[in-house]
Motif scaffolding. Structure first.
Motif, PDB file in Angstrom:
ATOM      1  N   THR A  28       0.803  -1.209   0.000  1.00 23.66           N
ATOM      2  CA  THR A  28       0.000   0.000   0.000  1.00 23.66           C
ATOM      3  C   THR A  28       0.840   1.265   0.000  1.00 23.66           C
ATOM      4  N   ILE A  29       2.120   1.173   0.290  1.00 25.88           N
ATOM      5  CA  ILE A  29       2.938   2.378   0.332  1.00 25.88           C
ATOM      6  C   ILE A  29       3.546   2.697  -1.026  1.00 25.88           C
ATOM      7  N   SER A  30       3.451   1.768  -1.973  1.00 20.46           N
ATOM      8  CA  SER A  30       4.031   2.005  -3.294  1.00 20.46           C
ATOM      9  C   SER A  30       2.992   2.573  -4.237  1.00 20.46           C
ATOM     10  N   GLY A  31       3.471   3.163  -5.341  1.00 19.12           N
ATOM     11  CA  GLY A  31       2.560   3.716  -6.320  1.00 19.12           C
ATOM     12  C   GLY A  31       1.615   2.679  -6.881  1.00 19.12           C
ATOM     13  N   THR A  32       2.160   1.528  -7.307  1.00 19.97           N
ATOM     14  CA  THR A  32       1.325   0.468  -7.864  1.00 19.97           C
ATOM     15  C   THR A  32       0.342  -0.058  -6.831  1.00 19.97           C
ATOM     16  N   GLY A  33       0.815  -0.234  -5.621  1.00 13.29           N
ATOM     17  CA  GLY A  33      -0.065  -0.727  -4.569  1.00 13.29           C
ATOM     18  C   GLY A  33      -1.184   0.237  -4.246  1.00 13.29           C
ATOM     19  N   LEU A  34      -0.884   1.530  -4.253  1.00 13.26           N
ATOM     20  CA  LEU A  34      -1.924   2.522  -4.001  1.00 13.26           C
ATOM     21  C   LEU A  34      -2.987   2.486  -5.085  1.00 13.26           C
ATOM     22  N   LEU A  35      -2.552   2.343  -6.328  1.00 11.44           N
ATOM     23  CA  LEU A  35      -3.516   2.268  -7.427  1.00 11.44           C
ATOM     24  C   LEU A  35      -4.378   1.022  -7.304  1.00 11.44           C
ATOM     25  N   ASP A  36      -3.773  -0.110  -6.974  1.00 12.18           N
ATOM     26  CA  ASP A  36      -4.542  -1.334  -6.768  1.00 12.18           C
ATOM     27  C   ASP A  36      -5.557  -1.158  -5.643  1.00 12.18           C
ATOM     28  N   THR A  37      -5.094  -0.551  -4.556  1.00 10.81           N
ATOM     29  CA  THR A  37      -5.953  -0.384  -3.386  1.00 10.81           C
ATOM     30  C   THR A  37      -7.170   0.480  -3.690  1.00 10.81           C
ATOM     31  N   ILE A  38      -6.935   1.644  -4.267  1.00 17.35           N
ATOM     32  CA  ILE A  38      -8.064   2.543  -4.497  1.00 17.35           C
ATOM     33  C   ILE A  38      -8.996   1.992  -5.575  1.00 17.35           C
ATOM     34  N   GLN A  39      -8.454   1.280  -6.540  1.00 16.32           N
ATOM     35  CA  GLN A  39      -9.342   0.686  -7.542  1.00 16.32           C
ATOM     36  C   GLN A  39     -10.244  -0.367  -6.908  1.00 16.32           C
TER      37      GLN A  39
END
Length: 444
Positions: A28-39
């Protein structure tokens, strides 16, 4: 401000246990993880949070379970169109099983077949339990062509995705095609005028009197109307009604960015709320898209850049505004619901504005996303960021609107893979409609 966030955290802790469990914490702290999370969170609004009888998107979901303006079972036509596309993203990202989604789509189209329609167009709001129109306003109890366009945009995208030859997928495509063909776009020219009208009611006729022309969120309506295989409009309706015989073109700049088109006719406002750069472009790909009036990538990208630059400039000196906190659009506000934009700014930030602008401003949108999730997680709930907040007024609300949550996962996916753009733009009818209006498509 700290006390506000503490209060919000306490109020939402029971309902929002899944916020950090959506994905492994280290992601969740990475850019890709944030995008996955919010999607995943925002897609869940349309999957888990859907109205159960119809399968469509609830107009609003309030985590405080208070619904003062419309019943909880009210579904929104346009927001449901956004949700149809969001669920496709969920399938591709592995959040939703494809077969379960297919069954949901069949349930939805069966409901839409039986729901109230007015010359093929659905109403803005529908009672999710009965399929009957739920009035959006005193005289707004009939067909809403703009909301119908947002819904059809989603349905056609779904039809392109489910291209298999098995019985269910063929059935789904056939039902969507029937609904698409039954919309009487040409009838909404009000006896052959060279403009499309937003509303018609069997009780009040054309009394809403809203011809749609000059730039706003409604470009997709004109494209679909031209593309209709059964009830198309002529090119002159687009040119004279929408484009105002060329008066739609702007030569002005704002924050050193070309406006490209006039946002408000007969007004000194320079720019519209950011949803204008989202709703029509969830499926319609502005990259390389142009016609005699505009380069649509330049138009939409500049729109987002202007909002970003406005927040950095912060002419009203509102608390918090800056390169990691920006984005004005129509949303809940400190008092009621407002169409926030430069020139109509009350110090209220609507997360969907920046987050749905990822294709246009990826760095600036990521700054906003990271700031929210790392520093202000009390403003995030089960279905992603809450609708709006204000540091200036020490205000937030644990409430969601479908029309604001829907564009977030779709536009993020368009930024990441172009999925929804690619599906919608490959539709043969859409290609014919764009050609009819003399749009040019380069490098898509």
């Amino acid at each position: 401000m700290a006390s506000l966030f503490l209060l919000m955290s306490c109020n939402s802790s029971k309902e929002d246990k899944t916020i950090t469990d959506v994905l492994p914490k280290e992601k969740t702290i990475s850019g890709t993880g944030l995008l996955d999370t919010i999607q995943k969170q925002t897609i869940s609004y349309f999957w888990e949070g859907a109205e159960p009888n119809s399968g469509l998107a609830r107009e609003r979901l309030h985590m405080d379970d208070s619904y003062p303006t419309s019943p909880k079972n009210t579904v929104t036509t346009g927001g449901s169109g956004f949700g149809l596309m969001a669920i496709l993203v969920g399938i591709e990202r592995g959040f939703i099983p494809k077969e379960e989604a297919l069954n949901r789509y069949l349930k939805i189209v069966d409901f839409l077949e039986e729901a109230d329609r007015f010359h093929g167009a659905w109403s803005h709001w529908i009672d999710g339990e009965t399929g009957k129109v739920y009035p959006f306003g005193k005289k707004d109890n009939g067909g809403d062509l703009v909301e119908t366009a947002f819904l059809i945009q989603g349905l056609l995208t779904v039809s392109e995705y489910f291209d298999g030859e098995n019985t269910k997928e063929k059935e789904l495509r056939g039902k969507i095609d029937k609904l698409w063909r039954e919309v009487e776009w040409d009838w909404y020219t009000k006896n052959g005028e060279n403009v499309l009208y937003w509303h018609w009611s069997p009780e009040f006729g054309w009394e809403m009197d809203f011809p749609v022309g000059g730039y706003n969120e409604c470009l997709i309506m004109y494209v679909l109307a031209a593309a209709s295989p059964t009830h198309p409009i002529s090119k002159s309706v687009y040119e004279k009604g929408w484009a105002k015989n060329g008066a739609i073109v702007s030569n002005e700049t704002y924050y050193d960015e070309d406006l490209v088109l006039n946002y408000y006719e007969h007004s000194d406002a320079k720019i519209g709320p950011l949803f204008w750069a989202h709703y029509s472009y969830l499926g319609l790909n502005p990259k390389g898209l142009s016609d005699q009036y505009a380069d649509y990538w330049k138009l939409t990208q500049n729109h987002a850049k202007i909002h970003y630059k406005y927040a950095v400039d912060n002419p009203k000196d509102f608390e918090g505004y800056g390169d990691s906190l920006w984005g004005l659009t129509s949303s809940y506000s400190v008092k009621g619901y407002k169409g926030h934009r430069p020139g109509n700014d009350f110090g209220v930030i609507s997360p969907t504005a920046a987050l749905s602008s990822f294709p246009y401003t990826p760095k600036e949108s990521m700054n906003m996303l990271a700031n929210l999730y790392k520093n202000h997680d009390s403003l995030i709930g089960k279905f992603g960021p809450y609708d709006a907040f204000s540091f200036e007024h020490n205000w937030s609300t644990p409430r969601y609107l479908a029309i604001d949550q829907g564009p977030i996962p779709v536009m993020i996916e368009n930024y990441r893979t172009g999925l929804i753009w690619n599906l919608f733009m490959q539709n043969i009818d859409i290609q014919k409609g764009l050609k009819k209006l003399e749009f040019r498509i380069d490098n898509q």
